[in-house]
Design an enzyme around this catalytic site. Structure first.
Site, short mmCIF file in Angstrom:
data_model
loop_
_atom_site.label_atom_id
_atom_site.label_comp_id
_atom_site.label_asym_id
_atom_site.label_seq_id
_atom_site.Cartn_x
_atom_site.Cartn_y
_atom_site.Cartn_z
N ASP A 39 -7.43 -4.77 -5.70
CA ASP A 39 -8.30 -3.62 -5.44
C ASP A 39 -9.34 -3.49 -6.54
OD1 ASP A 39 -7.28 -2.62 -3.09
OD2 ASP A 39 -5.82 -1.32 -4.08
N THR A 67 0.83 -1.19 0.00
CA THR A 67 0.00 0.00 0.00
C THR A 67 0.87 1.25 0.00
OG1 THR A 67 -1.91 1.05 1.01
CG2 THR A 67 -0.47 -0.16 2.50
N LYS A 71 2.87 1.25 -4.07
CA LYS A 71 2.12 0.49 -5.09
C LYS A 71 2.74 0.60 -6.48
CE LYS A 71 -2.40 0.27 -2.95
NZ LYS A 71 -3.81 0.48 -3.06
#
Ligand code: ATR
Length: 498
Positions: A325, A285, A289
């Site tokens: 995600d 994160t 990323k």
């Protein structure tokens, strides 16, 4: 098996004994920090006797001087005397600093000598030499506590354990937030013990984890040489919910694995180092990323196009990057659209608020799948840039009230705890039959979602997204079906406990 030792920093014998008695059986030992006792020679002396006489499990007595990071300010002679007395009173171990061992001299034979070295600045290169020195001066247990400046500083510490702990009982740990993984992984690498605190903010050293968390989250007592490693790579990492959710998932399916928070500044060095130690998977994160993508051996098509990943799976030494995600956001949106009777999405207009990382994942997921995608952001230029990347339209947040979308997706931080009274969309935008998805998951029901529900919209929350992306990571790493209910349960519990 490494013992779990709670370091007690109470002010008196009575408080020490009361805290000790409140500890569960998974706490094997207690360290009594005499230097935290109210410093009055007579009360310390009487207190030590009281603790040794009434202890309910093995104790280590430590009386750390200021020069070694402790609180003891009296004479060296009476400090060492307190350790000799502790031994005579039946303390199981006394902790004596490397530079004080010879002055301490002989102690009662039934008491073990922990010979300790501390470095509060850095992780020095000569850990092996320090360890040898501690053994040479008669350590029953050699202890090395250093400061990790970077997460990779935990590696020489753990590798020292790996080489030496089988032959000489050894405690080795890296202090600080960057060093935290060494406290949990002490169990994998054969340490004599790992220290934990009584509760958050009550530790005797920086980076100590509360014992409940060591046991309930990290399952310390079950970690062994074959335990595989997972973790989240982030900076900052302290408030990440990922260790809670993934460790609970591993426990639920009975996997011998542990998931750790890694505060990483240089992802390449981190990957190279930890890959030597059965690292199998990572959540990635902010802010890594993008930087992780070129470090992969392979990435899926979407990750390559987006240039951002949130998942690394390591198989046979090869690194695979993917982005859960996107898929999880799409699933949550499509599920809500199905409930609202808005499928197929090709005929629908989606208003996406925000232009940061979360918006980017959703925009890439939606691009080409919806009739019209409009990206609205406070900083219009960011909306324009993202819109250009994915072939969407862009506008400012002030134009939102004039739009009539079928689906509204918020990815801005507006409405997030603690500013829960704010909302990113005027209530005039909310019409019955719409789908409203809020990426914010703390609180679980934001003001936007509450108003949307009251207006007759179908809602989807960031909570579902968060669980969905984590479940997909679990599946990418293990090939097993993720225990979603258990994962949702632990996150709900953590969110409701603040
Ligand atoms: P994330 O990775 O969660 O998307 P981010 O990249 O920091 O986080 O993006 C935050 C988003 O929330 C941005 O779209 C930001 O708008 P700007 O691009 O104008 O900064 C938006 N945001 C944050 N605070 C906001 C506020 N008070 N009002 C409106 N938008 C806000």
């Amino acid at each position: 098996m490494a013992k779990l030792c709670v370091s007690l920093t109470e002010k008196s014998a009575a408080e020490t004994l009361s805290a000790m008695r409140g500890l569960p059986a998974c706490v094997d030992m207690v360290e009594v920090r005499l230097d935290y006792f109210r410093q009055n020679t007579r009360t310390v002396r009487a207190g030590l006797e009281e603790v040794c006489r009434n202890k309910d499990r093995p104790i280590i007595v430590t009386n750390r001087p200021c020069r070694e990071g402790g609180r003891y300010r009296g004479s060296e002679r009476s400090r060492l005397d307190s350790l000799r007395r502790a031994a005579a009173l039946g303390a199981d171990y006394v902790d004596v600093e490397l530079d004080s061992v010879s002055a301490l001299g002989e102690i009662s034979p039934g008491t073990g000598k922990i010979v300790s070295y501390h470095n509060f600045e850095c992780t020095p290169a000569d850990l092996e030499e320090i360890h040898r020195h501690a053994v040479a001066v008669g350590a029953d247990v050699a202890k090395i506590a250093v400061r990790a400046q970077r997460v990779v500083d935990t590696l020489p510490v753990l590798e020292l354990l790996e080489r030496r702990a089988a032959a000489v009982p050894t405690i080795a740990l890296a202090m600080g937030e960057e060093g935290m993984p060494s406290r949990v992984l002490a169990a994998k690498f054969g340490a004599f013990l790992s220290y934990a605190s009584l509760a958050a903010g009550r530790g005797s050293a920086d980076g100590q984890v509360p014992y409940r968390e060591m046991e309930e989250t990290y399952r310390f007592s079950r970690i062994g040489p074959n335990t595989t490693l997972y973790g989240v790579v982030a900076n900052p990492v302290a408030h990440s919910m990922s260790p809670t959710i993934h460790n609970a998932a591993f426990a639920e399916v009975g996997l011998d694995a542990v998931y750790l928070p890694f505060k990483v500044s240089r992802p390449a060095a981190f990957l190279d180092g930890y890959q030597r130690h059965e690292l199998k998977g990572l959540s990635v994160t902010i802010p890594h990323k993008e930087a992780m993508v070129p470090l992969m051996d392979e990435v899926d098509e979407l990750t390559a196009r987006m240039g951002a990943l949130n998942t690394v799976a390591i198989r046979d030494g090869r690194r695979y990057g993917s982005n859960t995600d996107v898929g999880a956001a799409l699933s949550a949106l499509e599920e809500a659209a199905r409930r609202a009777g808005l499928l197929p999405l090709q005929r629908r207009t989606v208003l996406l608020e925000g232009a940061g990382g979360a918006a980017r994942a959703i925009a890439y997921g939606l691009a080409g799948r919806v009739g019209r995608l409009i990206i609205a952001n406070r900083t219009v230029s960011r909306a324009e840039k993202l819109a250009e990347e994915v072939g969407a339209e862009a506008c400012g947040l002030d134009e939102v009230s004039s739009l009539r979308p079928d689906l509204l997706v918020n990815t801005t931080s507006v409405g997030m705890y603690p500013r829960v009274d704010e909302t990113p969309a005027p209530s005039s935008v909310l019409r019955p039959g719409m789908v409203v998805f809020d990426a914010v998951y703390n609180p679980m029901e934001t003001r936007l979602l509450r108003e949307a529900r009251e207006a007759g919209c179908t809602t989807a929350s960031g909570f579902e997204w968060f669980i969905g992306q984590a479940a997909a990571q679990f599946e990418a790493w293990t090939g097993l079906s993720a225990p979603r209910e258990r994962m949702a349960e632990v996150v709900k519990k953590r969110l409701s406990s603040g």
